[in-house]
Design a protein around this motif. Structure first.
Motif, mmCIF file in Angstrom:
data_model
loop_
_atom_site.group_PDB
_atom_site.id
_atom_site.type_symbol
_atom_site.label_atom_id
_atom_site.label_comp_id
_atom_site.label_asym_id
_atom_site.label_seq_id
_atom_site.Cartn_x
_atom_site.Cartn_y
_atom_site.Cartn_z
ATOM 1 N N LEU A 63 12.438 2.192 2.950
ATOM 2 C CA LEU A 63 11.221 1.571 2.451
ATOM 3 C C LEU A 63 10.995 1.976 0.995
ATOM 4 N N LEU A 90 10.075 -3.826 -0.505
ATOM 5 C CA LEU A 90 8.848 -4.459 -0.021
ATOM 6 C C LEU A 90 8.602 -5.772 -0.766
ATOM 7 N N GLN A 142 0.850 -5.822 6.905
ATOM 8 C CA GLN A 142 1.540 -4.532 6.896
ATOM 9 C C GLN A 142 1.837 -4.084 5.467
ATOM 10 N N ALA A 143 2.235 -5.011 4.624
ATOM 11 C CA ALA A 143 2.523 -4.680 3.227
ATOM 12 C C ALA A 143 1.257 -4.199 2.517
ATOM 13 N N GLU A 195 -1.298 -2.755 3.854
ATOM 14 C CA GLU A 195 -1.633 -1.427 4.365
ATOM 15 C C GLU A 195 -0.749 -0.352 3.731
ATOM 16 N N ILE A 196 0.520 -0.637 3.553
ATOM 17 C CA ILE A 196 1.436 0.310 2.889
ATOM 18 C C ILE A 196 0.969 0.571 1.464
ATOM 19 N N THR A 237 -2.340 2.587 1.392
ATOM 20 C CA THR A 237 -2.092 3.991 1.698
ATOM 21 C C THR A 237 -1.478 4.707 0.494
ATOM 22 N N THR A 238 -0.542 4.061 -0.168
ATOM 23 C CA THR A 238 0.079 4.645 -1.357
ATOM 24 C C THR A 238 -0.953 4.859 -2.455
ATOM 25 N N PHE A 255 9.101 6.208 -2.705
ATOM 26 C CA PHE A 255 8.748 4.814 -2.477
ATOM 27 C C PHE A 255 8.729 4.042 -3.800
#
Length: 72
Positions: free
Chosen positions: A7, A12, A39-40, A42-43, A46-47, A68
């Protein structure tokens, strides 16, 4: 959809572009694309939070966040 391995931000982005193209050509259902996009988001959220916490607490950025962002 093929697996992209590790990932990373670049992977992404590629998956999101692939998803958009599949929706446009009719080979992917909009609901499935929406789930991938969720989902993207949310990633990325979070980052962003991890970066904000690091900045506010004056601590180093976590290694997983660096990996990442930096790995191709």
């Amino acid at each position: 959809m093929a697996t992209t391995g590790k990932l990373t931000a670049n992977n992404l982005k590629n998956v999101l572009w692939e998803t958009l193209n599949k929706v446009q050509d009719g080979s992917m259902d909009g609901g499935q694309a929406d789930a991938i996009a969720s989902q993207a988001r949310e990633i990325l959220r979070t980052t962003k939070v991890q970066l904000q916490i690091s900045h506010q607490s004056k601590r180093p950025v976590p290694v997983d966040v660096l990996n990442f962002n930096e790995n191709q």
